[in-house]
Design an enzyme around this catalytic site. Structure first.
Site, PDB file in Angstrom:
ATOM      1  N   CYS A 152       0.831  -1.127   0.088  1.00 44.74           N
ATOM      2  CA  CYS A 152      -0.149   0.232  -0.150  1.00 44.74           C
ATOM      3  C   CYS A 152       0.716   1.370  -0.335  1.00 44.74           C
ATOM      4  O   CYS A 152       1.452   1.795   0.864  1.00 44.74           O
ATOM      5  CB  CYS A 152      -0.891  -0.584   1.122  1.00 44.74           C
ATOM      6  SG  CYS A 152      -1.721   1.552   1.826  1.00 44.74           S
TER       7      CYS A 152
ATOM      8  N   CYS B 279       0.469   4.103   2.506  1.00 41.88           N
ATOM      9  CA  CYS B 279       0.289   3.066   4.063  1.00 41.88           C
ATOM     10  C   CYS B 279       2.304   3.794   3.846  1.00 41.88           C
ATOM     11  O   CYS B 279       2.265   3.809   5.966  1.00 41.88           O
ATOM     12  CB  CYS B 279       0.345   1.869   3.715  1.00 41.88           C
ATOM     13  SG  CYS B 279      -1.351   1.629   4.035  1.00 41.88           S
TER      14      CYS B 279
END
Ligand SMILES: [Zn+2]
Length: 150
Positions: A73, A76
């Site tokens: 991600c 993230c």
């Protein structure tokens, strides 16, 4: 019995439960684990597995801020240093945990995490707030404070 001025935290290394005095923490004291000697307050803590996460939540009397993330991600990864900075400034008042949703699948499922990054704030074992999407450190601190964790 736990006193009001005591903080109960789980050691990030060995999982041992430790007590610390709020006044001493406020004075800048950073105790080590009574069982293994590892530092107890290290900013953001990566939860090793589902059981370790559950133990932190069950045995800690501080509010807990969780960053649900995954390796693949992008947002993230962008948020990781921001969360680390927020965790550092919240340390001793709010326990900050990171949950890798690919490894801690049980925990991610239990919280019904649909998108990442997602922040979840837990108090006394219950979720009290959640926020999806990447945030910078200031926004994380402001959001946590707006829910009484500061
Ligand atoms: Zn320990």
């Amino acid at each position: 019995m736990l006193k009001d001025d005591e903080v109960l935290v789980v050691c990030p290394q060995c999982g041992g439960v430790n007590r610390a005095q709020r006044a001493k923490l406020a004075d800048g004291k950073r105790p080590d684990c009574g069982a293994c000697g590892a530092p107890l307050f290290v900013g953001a803590i990566e939860a090793r597995d589902d059981a370790a996460f559950a133990r932190h939540v069950a045995r800690t009397n501080l509010p807990i801020l969780v960053d649900f993330w995954a390796e693949w991600c992008g947002p993230c990864k962008m948020m990781a240093p921001q969360f680390a900075a927020a965790a550092k400034s919240l340390d001793t008042r709010v326990r900050c945990l990171k949950v890798d949703t690919e490894r801690l699948r049980e925990t991610a499922a239990r919280f019904g995490i649909r998108s990442i990054p997602t922040l979840v704030l837990i108090r006394d074992g219950h979720e009290i707030a959640r926020q999806a999407g990447a945030m910078d450190a200031r926004s994380i601190l402001r959001w946590a404070a707006s829910h009484g964790a500061e």
